[in-house]
Design a protein around this motif. Structure first.
Motif, mmCIF file in Angstrom:
data_model
loop_
_atom_site.group_PDB
_atom_site.id
_atom_site.type_symbol
_atom_site.label_atom_id
_atom_site.label_comp_id
_atom_site.label_asym_id
_atom_site.label_seq_id
_atom_site.Cartn_x
_atom_site.Cartn_y
_atom_site.Cartn_z
ATOM 1 N N THR A 1 -2.946 64.404 39.099
ATOM 2 C CA THR A 1 -1.874 64.016 38.180
ATOM 3 C C THR A 1 -2.476 63.989 36.777
ATOM 4 N N THR A 2 -1.642 64.251 35.775
ATOM 5 C CA THR A 2 -2.169 64.398 34.412
ATOM 6 C C THR A 2 -1.085 64.050 33.404
ATOM 7 N N ILE A 3 -1.532 63.654 32.200
ATOM 8 C CA ILE A 3 -0.536 63.490 31.134
ATOM 9 C C ILE A 3 -0.633 64.694 30.189
ATOM 10 N N ARG A 4 -1.863 64.992 29.792
ATOM 11 C CA ARG A 4 -2.019 66.032 28.762
ATOM 12 C C ARG A 4 -2.816 67.237 29.241
ATOM 13 N N GLN A 5 -2.880 67.454 30.520
ATOM 14 C CA GLN A 5 -3.466 68.674 31.121
ATOM 15 C C GLN A 5 -4.992 68.666 31.267
ATOM 16 N N ASN A 6 -5.701 67.664 30.722
ATOM 17 C CA ASN A 6 -7.159 67.698 30.858
ATOM 18 C C ASN A 6 -7.574 67.653 32.332
ATOM 19 N N THR A 7 -6.942 66.781 33.100
ATOM 20 C CA THR A 7 -7.293 66.657 34.522
ATOM 21 C C THR A 7 -6.874 67.922 35.279
ATOM 22 N N LYS A 8 -5.779 68.511 34.836
ATOM 23 C CA LYS A 8 -5.349 69.777 35.454
ATOM 24 C C LYS A 8 -6.435 70.847 35.253
ATOM 25 N N THR B 1 -7.044 62.164 38.740
ATOM 26 C CA THR B 1 -6.055 61.542 37.852
ATOM 27 C C THR B 1 -6.702 61.276 36.503
ATOM 28 N N SER B 2 -5.892 61.250 35.470
ATOM 29 C CA SER B 2 -6.414 60.704 34.212
ATOM 30 C C SER B 2 -6.120 59.202 34.218
ATOM 31 N N THR B 3 -6.534 58.524 33.168
ATOM 32 C CA THR B 3 -6.326 57.072 33.108
ATOM 33 C C THR B 3 -5.396 56.741 31.948
ATOM 34 N N ARG B 4 -4.367 55.952 32.268
ATOM 35 C CA ARG B 4 -3.514 55.452 31.190
ATOM 36 C C ARG B 4 -3.405 53.947 31.335
ATOM 37 N N TYR B 5 -3.792 53.234 30.280
ATOM 38 C CA TYR B 5 -3.776 51.762 30.299
ATOM 39 C C TYR B 5 -4.406 51.206 31.577
ATOM 40 N N GLY B 6 -5.605 51.683 31.838
ATOM 41 C CA GLY B 6 -6.392 51.126 32.947
ATOM 42 C C GLY B 6 -5.875 51.450 34.335
ATOM 43 N N ASP B 7 -5.073 52.510 34.458
ATOM 44 C CA ASP B 7 -4.500 52.791 35.784
ATOM 45 C C ASP B 7 -4.398 54.297 36.030
ATOM 46 N N GLY C 1 -11.476 63.075 37.467
ATOM 47 C CA GLY C 1 -10.435 62.867 36.469
ATOM 48 C C GLY C 1 -10.974 62.868 35.061
ATOM 49 N N SER C 2 -10.070 63.089 34.140
ATOM 50 C CA SER C 2 -10.407 62.975 32.725
ATOM 51 C C SER C 2 -10.041 61.566 32.269
ATOM 52 N N PHE C 3 -10.836 61.031 31.356
ATOM 53 C CA PHE C 3 -10.554 59.684 30.833
ATOM 54 C C PHE C 3 -11.013 59.627 29.380
ATOM 55 N N GLY C 4 -10.701 58.487 28.730
ATOM 56 C CA GLY C 4 -11.077 58.369 27.333
ATOM 57 C C GLY C 4 -12.266 57.456 27.131
ATOM 58 N N TRP C 5 -12.210 56.257 27.676
ATOM 59 C CA TRP C 5 -13.301 55.306 27.429
ATOM 60 C C TRP C 5 -13.712 54.503 28.653
ATOM 61 N N SER C 6 -12.841 54.342 29.625
ATOM 62 C CA SER C 6 -13.224 53.509 30.770
ATOM 63 C C SER C 6 -12.944 54.180 32.125
ATOM 64 N N GLY C 7 -11.887 54.935 32.214
ATOM 65 C CA GLY C 7 -11.631 55.736 33.409
ATOM 66 C C GLY C 7 -11.355 54.957 34.688
ATOM 67 N N GLU C 8 -10.577 53.883 34.560
ATOM 68 C CA GLU C 8 -10.277 53.076 35.755
ATOM 69 C C GLU C 8 -9.550 53.873 36.842
HETATM 70 C C1 LIG Z 1 -1.251 56.071 26.349
HETATM 71 C C2 LIG Z 1 -2.656 56.339 26.730
HETATM 72 C C3 LIG Z 1 -3.411 55.354 27.339
HETATM 73 C C4 LIG Z 1 -4.745 55.591 27.705
HETATM 74 N N1 LIG Z 1 -5.463 54.609 28.349
HETATM 75 C C5 LIG Z 1 -6.743 54.842 28.717
HETATM 76 C C6 LIG Z 1 -7.511 53.865 29.393
HETATM 77 O O1 LIG Z 1 -7.064 52.759 29.673
HETATM 78 N N2 LIG Z 1 -8.798 54.147 29.745
HETATM 79 C C7 LIG Z 1 -9.338 55.349 29.485
HETATM 80 O O2 LIG Z 1 -10.490 55.571 29.832
HETATM 81 N N3 LIG Z 1 -8.644 56.313 28.839
HETATM 82 C C8 LIG Z 1 -7.362 56.103 28.475
HETATM 83 N N4 LIG Z 1 -6.652 57.068 27.830
HETATM 84 C C9 LIG Z 1 -7.290 58.353 27.509
HETATM 85 C C10 LIG Z 1 -6.933 59.443 28.516
HETATM 86 O O3 LIG Z 1 -7.298 59.089 29.821
HETATM 87 C C11 LIG Z 1 -7.620 60.722 28.087
HETATM 88 O O4 LIG Z 1 -7.018 61.194 26.895
HETATM 89 C C12 LIG Z 1 -7.630 61.822 29.118
HETATM 90 O O5 LIG Z 1 -8.354 62.932 28.629
HETATM 91 C C13 LIG Z 1 -6.241 62.268 29.482
HETATM 92 O O6 LIG Z 1 -6.348 63.195 30.515
HETATM 93 P P1 LIG Z 1 -5.084 64.084 30.941
HETATM 94 O O7 LIG Z 1 -4.955 65.154 29.900
HETATM 95 O O8 LIG Z 1 -5.454 64.665 32.279
HETATM 96 O O9 LIG Z 1 -3.920 63.209 31.041
HETATM 97 C C14 LIG Z 1 -5.313 56.830 27.435
HETATM 98 C C15 LIG Z 1 -4.557 57.826 26.810
HETATM 99 C C16 LIG Z 1 -3.240 57.588 26.454
HETATM 100 C C17 LIG Z 1 -2.460 58.672 25.795
#
Ligand SMILES: Cc1cc2nc3c(=O)[nH]c(=O)nc-3n(C[C@H](O)[C@H](O)[C@H](O)COP(=O)(O)O)c2cc1C
Ligand SMILES: [Fe+2]
Ligand SMILES: [Fe+2]
Length: 408
Positions: A256-263, A307-313, A339-346
């Motif tokens: 699952t992905t929001i912005r395609q990085n995990t895809k 999966t990517s991570t959004r708000y710790g999930d 998965g792709s994540f930004g800072w914590s990757g829960e």
């Molecule tokens: C609304 C939002 C919330 C996010 N929350 C987290 C987070 O809690 N922890 C984290 O590690 N990354 C967080 N991120 C960063 C994403 O996980 C990161 O941009 C990732 O590359 C997205 O991958 P995707 O393109 O597969 O969705 C968040 C990004 C967005 C847009």
């Protein structure tokens, strides 16, 4: 007992026979083992590997009967593990001017283990040659056979391969030579391959390719028998055992992905894994039917969940899917999280937690280190934002590891 054998005019094996039940990598070597060090008494006398740490003194005493240790010019260390490099500290102290010859990653380990910060090192690369005064050594880099920094050494004039852990046997031999020992060593040779080399199957293939043009008349390994009869037969055993098997494997990748990085990670896994004649099915858990995905997972040999991570999930439908798997019998299926994540990757860690509650075999870094000693394959595969060079490497190593498991 420390034993010396003459191999030819000016080459010797100086070995320690260890006939205990030897504890090693969580195995007990019931038939014991030997630690074989070699001395090439040329104009620039060279020692190839030493013996286990426990037997340093006896080794030094024995070697001193063959040569004045101060005359030694080179100490070749094919592999840093202390069952081979263990007497290097004592030897280097006496062979004061000797240069230590090894691969680049071995330098740091040897300096740290044996306090050799001020010693002269000669770093060799694949294919490098070294003139030792009357003989020439050729080095072949053989990573992960048995650990990352490993190489092997071929003496061109003697047509002898000093193969370190490769082509070894764990037997406390009384007679070193396979042609005079009085029994067939094949079974012990195969057991050793299965215990030590099998987890590194793809590196065995690379090694075999790298030595295929060498004319090898004698194999001098670091454990057990010296092979001077049927050399080709024993090399062929490694070739046969390291062939890929069972080509009809199936891998499912679901993300699952929001912005395609995990895809993009999922697609990279697909490309790398399907290159090996393995069928790979790719699903987006938010778009494809859960029933279809679950059926595919149940029929798979390995499933990767991303999966990517959004708000710790986790995002999207991933949690729903993982809940549906909880009461299924998925025994024997390999599973991994990414998965792709930004800072914590829960999100990735949450997938791992769900997988651990199923009866799948879940890939994780700790068990890979314990079973192979490799510390550059990581699971779960955590990629910060998009895929750069370093991240691509991480995905590649993980994919190759899975392919190896599936095909061996
Ligand atoms: C609304 C939002 C919330 C996010 N929350 C987290 C987070 O809690 N922890 C984290 O590690 N990354 C967080 N991120 C960063 C994403 O996980 C990161 O941009 C990732 O590359 C997205 O991958 P995707 O393109 O597969 O969705 C968040 C990004 C967005 C847009
Ligand atoms: Fe080793
Ligand atoms: Fe060893």
């Amino acid at each position: 007992m420390i034993k010396t054998e003459q191999l030819n005019e000016n080459s010797y094996c100086v070995g320690k026979i260890d006939d205990r039940d030897v504890p090693f990598h969580r195995l007990i070597l019931k038939k014991g083992t030997t630690y074989n060090s070699y001395l090439l008494k040329t104009n620039k006398p060279t020692v190839i590997d030493t013996v286990d740490m426990m037997f340093g003194k006896a080794y030094i005493d024995n070697l001193s009967e063959l040569i004045n240790l101060e005359d030694i010019k080179y100490i070749v260390i094919n592999h840093t593990e202390p069952d081979h490099s263990g007497a290097l500290g004592s030897l280097a102290m006496r062979a004061k001017d000797a240069t230590i010859v090894c691969t680049e990653p071995a330098v740091y380990e040897l300096k740290e283990m044996y306090r050799l910060q001020n010693r002269n090192f000669l770093v060799v690369k694949d294919g490098d040659k070294l003139d030792i005064g009357g003989k020439t050594l050729l080095f072949k880099i053989t990573p992960y056979l048995h650990t990352k920094e490993t190489m092997i050494t071929y003496c061109i004039e003697d047509k002898t391969l000093f193969s370190c852990d490769i082509f070894s046997t764990h037997v406390a031999v009384k007679d070193y030579f396979n042609d005079t020992c009085g029994f067939d060593i094949t079974e012990d040779f195969i057991s050793y391959y299965n215990a030590i080399m099998k987890p590194h199957r793809s590196y065995v293939r690379i090694m075999l390719d790298s030595i295929k043009d060498l004319d090898i008349k004698m194999i001098c390994p670091s454990h057990g028998f010296i092979i001077r009869k049927d050399v080709d037969k024993f090399i062929k055993i490694y070739d046969d055992l390291s062939q890929t098997k069972n080509n009809n494997k199936k891998v499912v990748i679901v993300y699952t992905t929001i912005r395609q990085n995990t895809k993009k990670i999922a697609e990279m896994f697909k490309d790398l894994i399907s290159n090996n004649n393995i069928e790979v099915l790719l699903f987006n858990a938010d778009k494809d039917s859960s029933d279809e995905i679950i059926k595919a997972i149940e029929n798979s040999d390995c499933t990767l969940f991303g999966t990517s991570t959004r708000y710790g999930d986790m995002v999207g439908n991933m949690e729903v899917l993982l809940k549906l798997l909880q009461n299924k019998d998925l025994k024997g299926i390999l599973a991994g999280a990414f998965g792709s994540f930004g800072w914590s990757g829960e999100g990735i860690e949450l997938i791992q937690e769900y997988l651990n509650k199923t009866n799948m075999t879940v890939l994780n870094t700790s068990s890979i280190i314990k079973s192979t000693g490799m510390n550059d394959v990581e699971f779960p595969v955590r990629i910060r934002f998009s895929i750069g060079d370093e991240e691509a490497d991480k995905i590649r190593r993980a994919a190759y590891y899975i392919v190896d498991l599936l095909l061996s």
